[in-house]
Structure formats: C-alpha cells, structure tokens
Design a protein around this motif. Structure first.
Motif, PDB file in Angstrom:
ATOM      1  N   GLN A 117     -28.653  67.152  55.644  1.00  0.00           N
ATOM      2  CA  GLN A 117     -30.018  67.010  56.161  1.00  0.00           C
ATOM      3  C   GLN A 117     -30.671  68.368  56.195  1.00  0.00           C
ATOM      4  O   GLN A 117     -30.058  69.359  56.613  1.00  0.00           O
ATOM      5  CB  GLN A 117     -29.989  66.469  57.596  1.00  0.00           C
ATOM      6  CG  GLN A 117     -29.946  64.959  57.684  1.00  0.00           C
ATOM      7  CD  GLN A 117     -30.735  64.472  58.910  1.00  0.00           C
ATOM      8  OE1 GLN A 117     -31.942  64.687  59.028  1.00  0.00           O
ATOM      9  NE2 GLN A 117     -30.054  63.818  59.829  1.00  0.00           N
ATOM     10  N   GLU A 118     -31.958  68.390  55.820  1.00  0.00           N
ATOM     11  CA  GLU A 118     -32.662  69.674  55.774  1.00  0.00           C
ATOM     12  C   GLU A 118     -33.332  69.987  57.113  1.00  0.00           C
ATOM     13  O   GLU A 118     -33.803  69.086  57.794  1.00  0.00           O
ATOM     14  CB  GLU A 118     -33.738  69.624  54.698  1.00  0.00           C
ATOM     15  CG  GLU A 118     -33.164  69.808  53.316  1.00  0.00           C
ATOM     16  CD  GLU A 118     -34.241  69.713  52.259  1.00  0.00           C
ATOM     17  OE1 GLU A 118     -35.084  70.617  52.209  1.00  0.00           O
ATOM     18  OE2 GLU A 118     -34.230  68.736  51.494  1.00  0.00           O
ATOM     19  N   VAL A 119     -33.373  71.274  57.418  1.00  0.00           N
ATOM     20  CA  VAL A 119     -34.085  71.717  58.614  1.00  0.00           C
ATOM     21  C   VAL A 119     -34.724  73.067  58.320  1.00  0.00           C
ATOM     22  O   VAL A 119     -34.209  73.847  57.522  1.00  0.00           O
ATOM     23  CB  VAL A 119     -33.124  71.763  59.841  1.00  0.00           C
ATOM     24  CG1 VAL A 119     -32.052  72.826  59.669  1.00  0.00           C
ATOM     25  CG2 VAL A 119     -33.873  71.969  61.142  1.00  0.00           C
TER      26      VAL A 119
ATOM     27  N   GLY B  31     -40.985  74.021  41.495  1.00  0.00           N
ATOM     28  CA  GLY B  31     -40.015  74.731  40.658  1.00  0.00           C
ATOM     29  C   GLY B  31     -38.585  74.234  40.758  1.00  0.00           C
ATOM     30  O   GLY B  31     -37.710  74.785  40.113  1.00  0.00           O
ATOM     31  N   VAL B  32     -38.337  73.191  41.577  1.00  0.00           N
ATOM     32  CA  VAL B  32     -36.955  72.761  41.811  1.00  0.00           C
ATOM     33  C   VAL B  32     -36.744  71.341  41.288  1.00  0.00           C
ATOM     34  O   VAL B  32     -37.532  70.451  41.568  1.00  0.00           O
ATOM     35  CB  VAL B  32     -36.625  72.811  43.323  1.00  0.00           C
ATOM     36  CG1 VAL B  32     -35.210  72.309  43.586  1.00  0.00           C
ATOM     37  CG2 VAL B  32     -36.799  74.227  43.858  1.00  0.00           C
ATOM     38  N   THR B  33     -35.664  71.155  40.527  1.00  0.00           N
ATOM     39  CA  THR B  33     -35.294  69.806  40.069  1.00  0.00           C
ATOM     40  C   THR B  33     -33.869  69.526  40.511  1.00  0.00           C
ATOM     41  O   THR B  33     -32.973  70.335  40.239  1.00  0.00           O
ATOM     42  CB  THR B  33     -35.337  69.703  38.526  1.00  0.00           C
ATOM     43  OG1 THR B  33     -36.633  70.125  38.096  1.00  0.00           O
ATOM     44  CG2 THR B  33     -35.064  68.294  38.045  1.00  0.00           C
TER      45      THR B  33
ATOM     46  N   PHE C  88     -25.209  71.464  44.125  1.00  0.00           N
ATOM     47  CA  PHE C  88     -25.912  70.537  45.022  1.00  0.00           C
ATOM     48  C   PHE C  88     -25.177  70.483  46.361  1.00  0.00           C
ATOM     49  O   PHE C  88     -23.967  70.290  46.404  1.00  0.00           O
ATOM     50  CB  PHE C  88     -25.956  69.148  44.381  1.00  0.00           C
ATOM     51  CG  PHE C  88     -26.595  68.099  45.248  1.00  0.00           C
ATOM     52  CD1 PHE C  88     -27.976  67.953  45.278  1.00  0.00           C
ATOM     53  CD2 PHE C  88     -25.818  67.257  46.046  1.00  0.00           C
ATOM     54  CE1 PHE C  88     -28.581  66.994  46.079  1.00  0.00           C
ATOM     55  CE2 PHE C  88     -26.415  66.290  46.854  1.00  0.00           C
ATOM     56  CZ  PHE C  88     -27.791  66.165  46.864  1.00  0.00           C
ATOM     57  N   ILE C  89     -25.915  70.662  47.434  1.00  0.00           N
ATOM     58  CA  ILE C  89     -25.322  70.578  48.783  1.00  0.00           C
ATOM     59  C   ILE C  89     -25.877  69.333  49.468  1.00  0.00           C
ATOM     60  O   ILE C  89     -27.094  69.231  49.656  1.00  0.00           O
ATOM     61  CB  ILE C  89     -25.715  71.807  49.640  1.00  0.00           C
ATOM     62  CG1 ILE C  89     -25.495  73.115  48.881  1.00  0.00           C
ATOM     63  CG2 ILE C  89     -25.028  71.786  50.992  1.00  0.00           C
ATOM     64  CD1 ILE C  89     -24.233  73.830  49.160  1.00  0.00           C
ATOM     65  N   PRO C  90     -25.015  68.411  49.852  1.00  0.00           N
ATOM     66  CA  PRO C  90     -25.522  67.220  50.554  1.00  0.00           C
ATOM     67  C   PRO C  90     -25.769  67.529  52.027  1.00  0.00           C
ATOM     68  O   PRO C  90     -25.184  68.465  52.566  1.00  0.00           O
ATOM     69  CB  PRO C  90     -24.366  66.221  50.399  1.00  0.00           C
ATOM     70  CG  PRO C  90     -23.146  67.070  50.273  1.00  0.00           C
ATOM     71  CD  PRO C  90     -23.555  68.393  49.675  1.00  0.00           C
TER      72      PRO C  90
ATOM     73  N   ILE D  84     -31.674  72.748  39.524  1.00  0.00           N
ATOM     74  CA  ILE D  84     -32.268  73.734  38.610  1.00  0.00           C
ATOM     75  C   ILE D  84     -33.482  74.347  39.317  1.00  0.00           C
ATOM     76  O   ILE D  84     -34.391  73.615  39.726  1.00  0.00           O
ATOM     77  CB  ILE D  84     -32.753  73.051  37.298  1.00  0.00           C
ATOM     78  CG1 ILE D  84     -31.677  72.125  36.706  1.00  0.00           C
ATOM     79  CG2 ILE D  84     -33.255  74.087  36.295  1.00  0.00           C
ATOM     80  CD1 ILE D  84     -30.506  72.798  36.098  1.00  0.00           C
ATOM     81  N   LYS D  85     -33.484  75.667  39.457  1.00  0.00           N
ATOM     82  CA  LYS D  85     -34.590  76.332  40.161  1.00  0.00           C
ATOM     83  C   LYS D  85     -35.223  77.379  39.249  1.00  0.00           C
ATOM     84  O   LYS D  85     -34.552  78.320  38.832  1.00  0.00           O
ATOM     85  CB  LYS D  85     -34.084  77.015  41.434  1.00  0.00           C
ATOM     86  CG  LYS D  85     -33.528  76.045  42.454  1.00  0.00           C
ATOM     87  CD  LYS D  85     -33.210  76.705  43.774  1.00  0.00           C
ATOM     88  CE  LYS D  85     -32.881  75.630  44.811  1.00  0.00           C
ATOM     89  NZ  LYS D  85     -32.589  76.180  46.132  1.00  0.00           N
ATOM     90  N   LYS D  86     -36.493  77.181  38.986  1.00  0.00           N
ATOM     91  CA  LYS D  86     -37.232  78.166  38.203  1.00  0.00           C
ATOM     92  C   LYS D  86     -37.508  79.376  39.099  1.00  0.00           C
ATOM     93  O   LYS D  86     -37.885  79.211  40.259  1.00  0.00           O
ATOM     94  CB  LYS D  86     -38.541  77.533  37.724  1.00  0.00           C
ATOM     95  CG  LYS D  86     -39.391  78.407  36.831  1.00  0.00           C
ATOM     96  CD  LYS D  86     -40.587  77.608  36.330  1.00  0.00           C
ATOM     97  CE  LYS D  86     -41.690  78.486  35.772  1.00  0.00           C
ATOM     98  NZ  LYS D  86     -41.303  79.316  34.645  1.00  0.00           N
TER      99      LYS D  86
HETATM  100  P1  AMP Z   1     -36.991  74.279  47.584  1.00  0.00           P
HETATM  101  O1  AMP Z   1     -38.280  74.437  46.824  1.00  0.00           O
HETATM  102  O2  AMP Z   1     -36.000  75.357  47.334  1.00  0.00           O
HETATM  103  O3  AMP Z   1     -37.215  73.909  49.017  1.00  0.00           O
HETATM  104  O4  AMP Z   1     -36.332  72.972  46.985  1.00  0.00           O
HETATM  105  C1  AMP Z   1     -36.990  71.749  47.023  1.00  0.00           C
HETATM  106  C2  AMP Z   1     -36.032  70.705  47.492  1.00  0.00           C
HETATM  107  O5  AMP Z   1     -34.934  70.596  46.603  1.00  0.00           O
HETATM  108  C3  AMP Z   1     -35.410  71.018  48.829  1.00  0.00           C
HETATM  109  O6  AMP Z   1     -36.246  70.661  49.864  1.00  0.00           O
HETATM  110  C4  AMP Z   1     -34.159  70.191  48.778  1.00  0.00           C
HETATM  111  O7  AMP Z   1     -34.441  68.853  49.105  1.00  0.00           O
HETATM  112  C5  AMP Z   1     -33.778  70.263  47.328  1.00  0.00           C
HETATM  113  N1  AMP Z   1     -32.746  71.286  47.103  1.00  0.00           N
HETATM  114  C6  AMP Z   1     -32.933  72.588  46.804  1.00  0.00           C
HETATM  115  N2  AMP Z   1     -31.747  73.210  46.646  1.00  0.00           N
HETATM  116  C7  AMP Z   1     -30.791  72.304  46.875  1.00  0.00           C
HETATM  117  C8  AMP Z   1     -29.355  72.330  46.859  1.00  0.00           C
HETATM  118  N3  AMP Z   1     -28.671  73.438  46.553  1.00  0.00           N
HETATM  119  N4  AMP Z   1     -28.700  71.201  47.170  1.00  0.00           N
HETATM  120  C9  AMP Z   1     -29.359  70.070  47.460  1.00  0.00           C
HETATM  121  N5  AMP Z   1     -30.698  69.960  47.465  1.00  0.00           N
HETATM  122  C10 AMP Z   1     -31.422  71.063  47.182  1.00  0.00           C
END
Ligand code: AMP
Ligand code: GLY
Length: 431
Positions: free
Chosen positions: A188-190, A154-156, A184-186, A144-146
């Motif tokens: 690793q983040e970069v 803003g992200v849950t 939700f996408i599984p 959920i993104k505000k």
């Molecule tokens: P953001 O503020 O968009 O960076 O989101 C905060 C965190 O939420 C990200 O660093 C990710 O760990 C997680 N996140 C955001 N969008 C997704 C998604 N679509 N799938 C999985 N994790 C996400």
C-alpha cells in the motif's frame, strides 16, 4: 508581511488559505492563481506563469515580498530558488541542485543506494537494446521509469515483456533519454512529507493519496483523486519514527554529503509491504497535491512561521502542533481527465458546499465575469474534517453533493484504503 504563492492548483489554494490565517500575513499574491484564490480576502492574482522566473523575481523585488512559497516542481527543478536567493528574496523550497531528488529518478536512486535507504532494486539504461536484453533476467510485473520530470506520466508497471518493451521504446525515444528498470514492490502506498531546513527534518502526518482514476484503484494514474490524513491505519507512530530514521534522516545526510543544503519539503512516496516494511518509490521536492489539502488543515501553527524557520535554518526551534482528528478530500475532475478534457464548464453551488463545513479548494477554475468556469483537469478539491475518518469523509461527500458541475467525475470510494471496500457511493461505515 506580504507573501507570494506560486502555482495555480488545489495545493496552492490550500497554501494561500492557510497563510492568510496567520496574523502576520497582510496580503497574498498568487502567480498565476486560480478562480478560488482570487476570491480569498487579501489575495490578488498576478498574471505571471509559475515558470516565469525572471518576471517573478522582478515582481517579488518590487513588491517587497518577505516570503515566497513554490507549489509545483517545474520551477524548482528550473532553479527558481537559486534565482530568488541571488536577489536576496526569502523563498521556501529546494535549490536546483536539491530538487534533483525529484528531477532525476536516476540521481535519486543512486543517492538511495549509496545511503542504504530501502528502495526497489533498479538499473539505469540509455540504450534500448541493452534495456530490452536486461528484461530477460527480470520477473513480471516490472516497473519502467523514464528519467526526468514527466508530469506523472513517466512510470509504467508492465505486466509482461511486451508491455515492458513498449514502455522502454517510448521512454528511450530521443537521444539522451534514460530509463530505470525497477523491481515491483507490492503493498500500500503512503505519502510521508517532511519539512526540512537542511539540518533537521520534521515529519508531517502521513497521507494516503488515491492516484488511480477508477474506483477500486483501477484505470490510469492521475495527479490524485482524493486523499486522507493521518494515514494511521497504515503507519503507526512507531512506523513513522522508523521512516524518519531509515529514510528521511539518511536522505538529508546523503544530500549534506553531496554539499547540498535542502530547504523545503521532502516528499517520500513510499510503499508499505504486507510485512510492514517501507520502501521509497519516489521523492518529490514539494508539497503533494492533494496531500497538502488534507495536511495543511490539520496544522495548528501559523504556516508563515514554520516556512520561515525552514528558510532561516531554525526549524529545531519550532514545535509543530496538529489538530486531533482527520481530514479527507475528494477531487472533482472534468470529463476526460487525465487525458484531453473539456474546459469552460460552469461550476456553481460552492457557497452551499461550504455550508457543510467542508473547505472548498479550487484546483482548476477561472472567473469569467460573475461565472466560475472549469479550467483544468482537476477542478475542485473538497476537504472534510472530523473526529474520525468517517466523519471527515461524510463532510467531504456532503460538500460534493452541493456542487453543480455538469459531467463532473469523482471517485466515490475515497477512504476505502483505510475503511475497506464497503466505502462506496453514499456508504461510509463507522469503524
Ligand atoms: P511514481 O510516479 O514514481 O509515483 O510512480 C507512479 C506509480 O507507479 C506509483 O504511485 C506506484 O503505484 C507505481 N510504482 C512506482 N514504482 C513502483 C514499484 N517499484 N513497485 C510497485 N509500484 C510502483
Ligand atoms: N499526489 C501526488 C503528487 O503530488 O505528486
């Protein structure tokens, strides 16, 4: 040349430090700066808030500033670049229209969908009942993104329906609020940052940010507790080329189609799936913090030349050069961060920390007479460098050990995304 750096965090300290290495830069003003930037030679703080656009334009005009660099997103989204340009002042960063890439998640999602950029499927809602009804067609976890700037809050990632409903209620509390419900996408983040002059973009070494507060990536999200670059364990040179052609070039083209010239940094927050495919989670319209503290130390070129080339639309003439090896940083935070935290804690031992060879960037400090005090959630950022990531981490942690900062919190597993879970207090494996 006199330059102005806007902001007060570790990222801005790193920008000022790097700019000062250029023979062309005679003096830096930082608005408002922090206790560390104040101590840099030829650097002076100015008591103007980063969002005091009128005051900053007046200051830059009177001082004859030839290069302004904006650290944080808020003044960019508010239109600081448009105001400087209207006054004929050179400034690095996107215009208000271009900064929507970070300022509105809905706008950015639409741009990605139109341009065929790989990103999580998402639908926008302005009404709670429709959003809640839509949840029934979704599997969990769901994101959920505000919409709008939320300072990292803003992200849950909701594990079940109840959490999702709660997040939707919070995100749609006021009239006019909008929200994205996202798949939700599984992976690793970069963080892949690109410099652009509006015509071409040039990618910087990928960096990995450790966003969660707790070791093993647990606990709440923070602004970032540490980082390292290049993240070549996750993104190979071929992978980076693919990210350029599938994500950053099409982003720039989509902006151009909208009649928007984007000049500055496009920061793509990516998820690399287990099968190696990159997906955009979010864009930011600025350097990352703490990514800047590990990317800028690797840059060989004078920073003012690079940033002016972006401003003047001649980035194609610049060949970026990178030092071999790695940089890694560890953030030391005040107790309580990222919720309410204590301020005014005495911080010392920074000279000893610097003797390790690490770079000591201040993130939230202020000078009170001779005493340095904590003045933010993230307080210090210690950057080590080395031929290997292990060496860079050892130097960063050696510096941490020298700092006297009662009740400081830091993660002792920075590096574990690349080197594995064996990285913990005092144990950094040599791969
Ligand atoms: P953001 O503020 O968009 O960076 O989101 C905060 C965190 O939420 C990200 O660093 C990710 O760990 C997680 N996140 C955001 N969008 C997704 C998604 N679509 N799938 C999985 N994790 C996400
Ligand atoms: N490190 C995350 C950010 O700068 O947004």
């Amino acid at each position: 040349m006199q330059a102005l750096v806007i902001g007060s965090g570790g990222r801005e300290h790193a920008l000022a430090w790097k700019l000062l290495q250029s023979p062309q830069v005679t003096r830096i003003y930082c608005a408002p700066g922090n206790g560390g930037m104040q101590q840099l030679p030829r650097c002076q703080s100015v008591a103007l808030a980063a969002t005091d656009i009128e005051g900053l334009v007046r200051f830059a005009t009177v001082q004859g500033i030839r290069l302004t660099v904006v650290g944080p997103e808020l003044p960019l989204v508010q239109g600081i670049v448009d105001a400087f340009q209207a006054a004929g002042l050179p400034i690095f960063g996107p215009s208000r229209a271009a900064a929507q890439l970070e300022g509105s998640k809905l706008w950015a999602k639409q741009l990605m969908q139109e341009a065929g950029i790989p990103t999580a499927r998402a639908t926008g809602f302005a009404e709670l009942s429709a959003a809640v009804a839509y949840l029934d067609s979704q599997s969990f976890p769901v994101v959920i993104k505000k919409d709008g700037l939320a300072a990292g809050k803003g992200v849950t990632v909701a594990q079940n329906r109840e959490e999702a409903v709660q997040a939707l209620e919070a995100a749609l509390a006021k009239p006019g609020d909008q929200v994205l419900i996202e798949e939700f996408i599984p992976g690793q983040e970069v963080s892949v940052l690109a410099l652009t002059d509006g015509q071409i973009c040039v990618l910087l070494p990928p960096a990995q940010d450790y966003k969660r507060l707790g070791e093993g990536d647990t606990g709440p999200n923070t602004g970032g507790m540490g980082a390292h670059a290049p993240a070549d364990h996750l993104v190979t040179p071929e992978g980076l080329a693919r990210i350029q052609t599938q994500i950053l070039d099409p982003t720039l083209e989509a902006l151009q189609r909208r009649g928007i010239r984007y000049q500055g940094v496009i920061y793509a927050g990516l998820m690399i799936t287990p099968s190696g495919d990159p997906y955009v989670l979010e864009y930011n319209c600025r350097f990352g913090d703490p990514e800047a503290q590990v990317i800028l130390p690797l840059l060989e070129n004078p920073l003012d030349e690079v940033l002016l080339a972006c401003i003047e639309g001649r980035l194609a003439q610049i060949q970026l050069k990178w030092k071999p090896g790695y940089a890694a940083c560890v953030v030391m935070a005040a107790p309580g961060y990222p919720d309410t935290y204590e301020r005014g804690i005495p911080v010392s031992g920074l000279d000893a920390a610097a003797t390790t060879g690490a770079l000591v960037f201040h993130a939230g400090t202020r000078q009170a007479g001779k005493q340095l005090l904590s003045d933010g959630g993230r307080v210090l950022c210690l950057t080590g460098q080395g031929a290997t990531l292990s060496e860079a981490l050892r130097q960063a942690y050696a510096a941490v050990e020298q700092v006297q900062f009662p009740k400081a919190y830091y993660r002792s597993d920075i590096g574990s995304h690349a080197l594995g879970p064996a990285v913990r207090r005092g144990v950094i494996p040599t791969p």
